[in-house]
Write a protein that holds these residues in place. Structure first.
Motif, short mmCIF file in Angstrom:
data_model
loop_
_atom_site.label_atom_id
_atom_site.label_comp_id
_atom_site.label_asym_id
_atom_site.label_seq_id
_atom_site.Cartn_x
_atom_site.Cartn_y
_atom_site.Cartn_z
N ALA A 204 0.84 -1.21 0.00
CA ALA A 204 0.00 0.00 0.00
C ALA A 204 0.87 1.26 0.00
N ASP A 205 2.00 1.20 0.70
CA ASP A 205 2.89 2.36 0.79
C ASP A 205 3.43 2.78 -0.57
N VAL A 206 3.70 1.81 -1.46
CA VAL A 206 4.23 2.20 -2.77
C VAL A 206 3.12 2.33 -3.82
N MET A 207 1.88 2.02 -3.44
CA MET A 207 0.77 2.08 -4.40
C MET A 207 0.09 3.44 -4.40
N ALA A 208 0.89 4.47 -4.72
CA ALA A 208 0.34 5.82 -4.86
C ALA A 208 -0.56 5.84 -6.09
N ALA A 234 -5.90 1.26 4.19
CA ALA A 234 -5.42 1.18 2.80
C ALA A 234 -6.49 0.56 1.91
N THR A 235 -7.27 -0.37 2.45
CA THR A 235 -8.35 -0.99 1.67
C THR A 235 -9.37 0.08 1.28
N ALA A 236 -9.70 0.96 2.21
CA ALA A 236 -10.67 2.02 1.93
C ALA A 236 -10.15 2.95 0.84
N ARG A 237 -8.88 3.34 0.95
CA ARG A 237 -8.29 4.24 -0.06
C ARG A 237 -8.27 3.57 -1.43
N LEU A 238 -7.84 2.31 -1.47
CA LEU A 238 -7.73 1.63 -2.76
C LEU A 238 -9.10 1.26 -3.35
N THR A 239 -10.09 1.10 -2.49
CA THR A 239 -11.45 0.83 -2.98
C THR A 239 -11.95 2.05 -3.76
N MET A 240 -11.65 3.24 -3.23
CA MET A 240 -12.04 4.47 -3.94
C MET A 240 -11.32 4.57 -5.28
N LEU A 241 -10.03 4.23 -5.29
CA LEU A 241 -9.27 4.29 -6.54
C LEU A 241 -9.75 3.22 -7.53
N ALA A 242 -10.16 2.07 -7.02
CA ALA A 242 -10.68 1.01 -7.89
C ALA A 242 -11.92 1.51 -8.62
N GLU A 243 -12.77 2.23 -7.89
CA GLU A 243 -13.98 2.79 -8.52
C GLU A 243 -13.60 3.82 -9.56
N LYS A 244 -12.69 4.72 -9.20
CA LYS A 244 -12.27 5.79 -10.11
C LYS A 244 -11.70 5.25 -11.41
N TYR A 245 -10.91 4.16 -11.33
CA TYR A 245 -10.26 3.62 -12.53
C TYR A 245 -10.97 2.40 -13.10
N ASN A 246 -12.18 2.12 -12.61
CA ASN A 246 -12.97 1.00 -13.10
C ASN A 246 -12.22 -0.34 -12.98
N LEU A 247 -11.52 -0.49 -11.87
CA LEU A 247 -10.81 -1.75 -11.64
C LEU A 247 -11.75 -2.75 -10.97
N ALA A 248 -11.62 -4.01 -11.35
CA ALA A 248 -12.41 -5.05 -10.71
C ALA A 248 -11.85 -5.30 -9.31
N ILE A 249 -12.73 -5.70 -8.39
CA ILE A 249 -12.31 -6.04 -7.03
C ILE A 249 -12.48 -7.54 -6.84
#
Ligand code: AMP
Ligand code: FE
Ligand code: FE
Ligand code: ZN
Length: 290
Positions: A204-208, A234-249
């Protein structure tokens, strides 16, 4: 007919066999997945596809859908990042060369770690080799098994918390490509790339956002956000980014047999996401029940 047989139970997209650091053979693992009531299981050994054919035969016999996959070792600086790759062509020259390079580097690195541990403890390289599968991917879990066999730890987890911890003075990294290169290789081989346990501390630290955006541009499909080692923040932050970039979870167990406490099906992936994943896989086919 195949379609009817596809989504008949929980979907677990991350497991390991004895081809890497799981404790069960590919057939035993597939049978355990069927016995656990899963409808679909992905075999994702570290840096190797050597278990695919055995797992395919077992999946047909056991009546479970198999997604052939792999967990690709990658690295950013000192941080190890695992990339799950599904349905790629296992004979693709780029993947074959890169994974052979990583497996060789893992072997050298394990041997060097064992030499240093052996200076302080009763442990030889032969002890570790005795814990590996011929031609399999070697890692710290095999060193852990040798430590357990020699009475220097009670379990793999205890060895990881002690002698094998990155902080204990014996840890050494091994060669691995940048995740951007791995994502590109996987897509070029017709595969579908997903970052494994992306919300664990180091990853998560390198996943800017900028790095994630570059990986998306290269063809990243999704993030494994349901995994027991992910941290909530980190899950909360990356969940928002997943939505923004249309990434599958995705969600999965990261089962290693008796080698880790993780149980089959403890986290799962939705049929809709699996459908999308299968739709994008061009290098290999899922194996449906016969
Ligand atoms: P390595 O890639 O050789 O550095 O070893 C890391 C691997 O060890 C990962 O694939 C983990 O799944 C596995 N591992 C990490 N922690 C544990 C643990 N506590 N018990 C068993 N296996 C572990
Ligand atoms: Fe592992
Ligand atoms: Fe991993
Ligand atoms: Zn894993």
């Amino acid at each position: 007919m195949a379609v009817e047989r596809r989504f008949t139970g929980p979907i677990d997209l991350h497991t390991h066999s004895s081809v890497s650091d799981g404790t069960e053979t590919p057939s035993q693992l597939v049978r355990a997945a069927a016995a656990a009531g899963l409808g679909t299981v992905a075999l994702t050994d570290h840096d190797s596809t050597a278990g695919w054919s055995e797992a395919s035969v077992a999946a047909k016999a056991a009546g479970i859908t198999l997604i052939p996959g792999m967990e690709f070792s990658t690295r950013v600086g000192h941080t190890s990042i695992h990339l799950l790759a599904y349905l790629f062509d296992p004979s693709d020259a780029g993947i074959v060369a890169e994974t052979a390079h990583i497996r060789k580097a893992r072997l050298t690195r394990a041997e060097q770690m064992v030499a240093r541990i052996g200076a302080d403890y009763e442990l030889t390289w032969a002890d570790v080799l005795a814990q590996t599968t011929h031609g399999g991917t070697v890692g710290r879990p095999h060193i852990a098994d040798a430590l357990v066999a020699n009475g220097l730890a009670l379990t793999r987890s205890e060895a990881f918390a002690g002698i094998l911890h990155w902080d204990a003075g014996y840890f050494q990294p091994h060669y691995a490509p940048d995740p951007l290169r791995a994502v590109t290789l996987v897509r070029a081989a017709g595969g579908v790339p997903v970052i494994a346990h992306p919300a664990t501390r180091g990853v998560a630290d390198v996943m800017a956002e900028s790095r994630l955006a570059a990986l998306v541009d290269a063809g990243l499909f999704g993030l494994e956000l349901r995994h027991r080692e992910n941290k909530p923040e980190a899950t909360a932050r990356l969940t928002m980014l997943a939505e923004k970039y249309n990434l599958a979870i995705t969600g999965s167990s990261d089962y290693h047999g008796e080698g880790k406490p993780n149980r089959l099906g403890e986290n799962t992936t939705t049929p809709e996401v699996l459908d999308r994943l299968i739709g994008e896989g061009r290098g290999a086919h899922p194996v449906y029940a016969a």
